[in-house]
Design a protein around this motif. Structure first.
Motif, PDB file in Angstrom:
ATOM      1  N   GLU A  27      -3.122  13.296  -5.502  1.00  0.00           N
ATOM      2  CA  GLU A  27      -2.608  12.172  -4.727  1.00  0.00           C
ATOM      3  C   GLU A  27      -3.649  11.067  -4.581  1.00  0.00           C
ATOM      4  O   GLU A  27      -4.828  11.327  -4.434  1.00  0.00           O
ATOM      5  N   ARG A  28      -3.173   9.809  -4.621  1.00  0.00           N
ATOM      6  CA  ARG A  28      -4.048   8.680  -4.336  1.00  0.00           C
ATOM      7  C   ARG A  28      -3.248   7.576  -3.643  1.00  0.00           C
ATOM      8  O   ARG A  28      -2.055   7.440  -3.859  1.00  0.00           O
ATOM      9  N   THR A  29      -3.942   6.822  -2.815  1.00  0.00           N
ATOM     10  CA  THR A  29      -3.340   5.684  -2.128  1.00  0.00           C
ATOM     11  C   THR A  29      -3.977   4.427  -2.688  1.00  0.00           C
ATOM     12  O   THR A  29      -5.198   4.334  -2.782  1.00  0.00           O
ATOM     13  N   SER A  30      -3.147   3.475  -3.089  1.00  0.00           N
ATOM     14  CA  SER A  30      -3.640   2.252  -3.716  1.00  0.00           C
ATOM     15  C   SER A  30      -2.837   1.060  -3.242  1.00  0.00           C
ATOM     16  O   SER A  30      -1.785   1.203  -2.619  1.00  0.00           O
ATOM     17  N   GLU A  64       7.565   7.695   0.899  1.00  0.00           N
ATOM     18  CA  GLU A  64       7.260   9.131   0.858  1.00  0.00           C
ATOM     19  C   GLU A  64       8.186   9.909  -0.088  1.00  0.00           C
ATOM     20  O   GLU A  64       7.727  10.715  -0.885  1.00  0.00           O
ATOM     21  N   ASN A  72       0.868  -1.170   0.000  1.00  0.00           N
ATOM     22  CA  ASN A  72       0.000   0.000   0.000  1.00  0.00           C
ATOM     23  C   ASN A  72       0.903   1.217   0.000  1.00  0.00           C
ATOM     24  O   ASN A  72       1.852   1.293   0.774  1.00  0.00           O
ATOM     25  N   GLY A  73       0.623   2.157  -0.896  1.00  0.00           N
ATOM     26  CA  GLY A  73       1.462   3.339  -0.971  1.00  0.00           C
ATOM     27  C   GLY A  73       0.777   4.501  -1.633  1.00  0.00           C
ATOM     28  O   GLY A  73      -0.211   4.350  -2.344  1.00  0.00           O
ATOM     29  N   VAL A  74       1.319   5.675  -1.374  1.00  0.00           N
ATOM     30  CA  VAL A  74       0.800   6.924  -1.932  1.00  0.00           C
ATOM     31  C   VAL A  74       1.514   7.214  -3.234  1.00  0.00           C
ATOM     32  O   VAL A  74       2.725   7.047  -3.361  1.00  0.00           O
ATOM     33  N   LYS A  99       7.175   9.347  -3.915  1.00  0.00           N
ATOM     34  CA  LYS A  99       5.756   9.230  -4.263  1.00  0.00           C
ATOM     35  C   LYS A  99       5.371  10.032  -5.509  1.00  0.00           C
ATOM     36  O   LYS A  99       4.278   9.876  -6.020  1.00  0.00           O
ATOM     37  N   VAL A 127       1.555  10.312  -6.372  1.00  0.00           N
ATOM     38  CA  VAL A 127       1.101  11.658  -6.710  1.00  0.00           C
ATOM     39  C   VAL A 127       1.400  11.934  -8.177  1.00  0.00           C
ATOM     40  O   VAL A 127       2.436  12.494  -8.526  1.00  0.00           O
TER      41      VAL A 127
END
Length: 108
Positions: free
Chosen positions: A16-19, A90, A7-9, A93, A11
């Motif tokens: 931005e989205r987390t998937s 981070e 799971n990661g952010v 991203k 951009v």
């Protein structure tokens, strides 16, 4: 190779989205190719010639994947598929680190 989902952010230019990102560890691919641990640079090359360079330590520390799915769906061309570099930490991203259309990995 062992498939992994992380799971990661991310951009990209549209926000931005987390998937959940699924793929194969870049480190596993390098080890399968008998990479020398004296390597200084890992270059990820896209089919259009775009490149991004990382140190071996950066690859190890970031759990980079050669990815093929986002949230259980295969990546289409509009998402940089069939293979895209996933960098789920981070500091990486941003879209410029997530190389689309991965074609080659060069170790020097």
């Amino acid at each position: 190779y062992q498939q992994a989902t992380i799971n990661g952010v991310f951009v990209p230019g549209d926000g931005e989205r987390t998937s959940n990102w699924t793929g194969i560890s870049v480190l596993d691919v390098l080890e399968a190719a008998n990479m020398s641990y004296r390597a200084e640079k890992i270059t990820i090359v896209a089919i259009d010639g775009y490149t991004k360079n990382y140190t071996l330590q950066e690859v190890e520390d970031s759990n980079m994947l050669i990815g093929f799915e986002e949230n259980g769906k295969h990546l289409g061309q509009n998402q940089g598929g069939p293979y895209r570099l996933f960098c789920p930490v981070e500091q990486y991203k941003w879209a410029q680190f997530w190389v689309k259309f991965v074609d080659e990995i060069i170790v020097t």
